[in-house]
Design an enzyme around this catalytic site. Structure first.
Site: not given
Length: 400
Positions: A4, A142-143, A286, A313, A358, A383
């Site tokens: 961001r 998804s946000s 997550e 994901h 993950r 990643k």
């Protein structure tokens, strides 16, 4: 947060500094995408990256790899460029949903071609500006669909009023991080009406961004404290954060541990006892793989729910966890939005990671208590955390 900060810095009116950035595959792809569009991103210093805005233009190509953030932040950014911009990625990225952003950009007048599924590969033919206005989106998948649009909306000529219609938007803390950061860069965002975000047009300011340590990346290390009855501190974590610390503390408490914030950082302490939980993880999806591994080691059954969105994901994480935990001996029932997990005698297994960082974290946690767990690929952790194997070895050696 690094992703961001890079986008907002590339759209600002002056130079920005990103302090303590995450250097990982995803963020380096974001930096490369911005560079391809005309910004200058100097990543030579591990501690401080410098971003100098430039005129966004094509022809250019954004290679997202597997990064959902690059795909969903880069596509709206490409709409602001003058010229043709191609966005594409790995086969896994081509399967990930993007249509809500594509449809919204088209409704706002952006000329683009997408694949038959509405995703990658896609081509944006920009004119150097987007008129903006009002749009409706279904962001239940998804946000990031909302975040990607909000990050660039201050540069739209009329700003943006974006209304979500559909099931609840997941990962709300990530969305709050986006709106906080847009405001910190000088943008004006009104989110007083539920599921509506109104962004005014205006210039963004260059500034210094101090990046927080990542709770999601720290999750397997916190889990190690719970499994072993030890203590793990995430150094440098701020007293006030945009990340879901309170929700993490609730979950850790239910599992049998405790979270303490102090001058050194954020500490998780375990007792060596793990309890099953019934938890809605829609805000912290997550964490699901690591929590599923902990559930398999607990003293009672668990129900993990509210995470249908993680099926899209890097892999279908719900199905992958059901398969791998079942192979290891846990009793697992798969639901459309989560898992029921009943602990059982666990055994050595070759754990498939599905090229998903993950999933590798989950296997590492399980391996703390089960002899002979092996991963088919630990390299996928690059990643978001290239140092994971070395950091994990340090934790295990400290324990022994």
């Amino acid at each position: 947060m690094t992703a961001r900060a890079l986008v907002l810095s590339a759209l600002a009116g002056g130079e920005s500094r990103v302090v303590r950035p995450l250097r990982a595959n995803d963020t380096m792809r974001m930096a490369a995408g911005l560079t391809a569009l005309g910004a200058r991103v100097d990543t030579t210093d591990d501690e401080v990256w410098t971003v100098t805005p430039g005129r966004l233009r094509g022809p250019a190509t954004i290679d997202v790899g597997q990064a959902g953030t690059v795909m969903r932040f880069g596509t709206p950014l490409a709409a602001l460029a003058e010229g043709t911009v191609t966005v594409d990625g790995d086969p896994q990225a081509r399967r990930r949903p993007l249509r809500p952003i594509v449809d919204t950009l088209r409704a706002l007048g952006v000329d683009l071609d997408a694949s038959g599924t509405g995703g990658l590969p896609l081509t944006v033919r920009g004119t150097g500006h987007v008129e903006g206005g009002e749009a409706v989106i279904d962001a239940s998948g998804s946000s990031q669909f909302v975040s990607g649009l909000l990050l660039v909306a201050p540069r739209f000529e009329k700003g943006l009023v974006l209304r979500h219609e559909g099931p609840p938007v997941p990962s709300a803390p990530h969305l709050r991080m986006t709106t906080h950061m847009v405001r910190a860069a000088g943008g004006v965002v009104d989110e007083s009406v539920p599921d509506v975000w109104a962004v005014e047009p205006g210039e963004l300011r260059g500034r210094e961004w101090v990046i927080e340590p990542d709770l999601s990346g720290a999750a397997p290390f916190f889990a190690a404290a719970l499994v072993t009855g030890g203590s793990v501190t995430l150094r440098g974590f701020p007293a006030e954060s945009w990340q879901p610390v309170e929700r993490l503390a609730e979950l850790v408490g239910q599992l049998g541990g405790a979270v303490v914030s102090g001058s050194e950082g954020l500490t998780v302490r375990g007792t060596g006892s793990l309890h099953g939980i019934d938890a809605d993880l829609s805000e912290v999806g997550e964490l699901t793989p690591v929590l599923a591994a902990l559930a398999a080691l607990a003293d009672s059954p668990s129900r993990l729910r509210g995470v249908a969105h993680i099926r899209s994901h890097e892999t279908d994480r719900v199905a992958a966890l059901a398969t791998e935990l079942g192979k290891a001996g846990a009793g697992v029932t798969e639901h459309h939005d989560g898992l029921d997990i009943t602990p059982g005698p666990l055994r050595a297994v070759a754990w498939a990671t599905y090229d998903d960082h993950r999933m590798a974290h989950a296997a590492a946690v399980l391996g703390l208590a089960v002899e002979g767990i092996s991963l088919d690929d630990v390299g996928c952790t690059a990643k978001t955390l290239p140092e994971f194997p070395e950091l994990w070895a340090d934790v295990v050696n400290a324990r022994s």
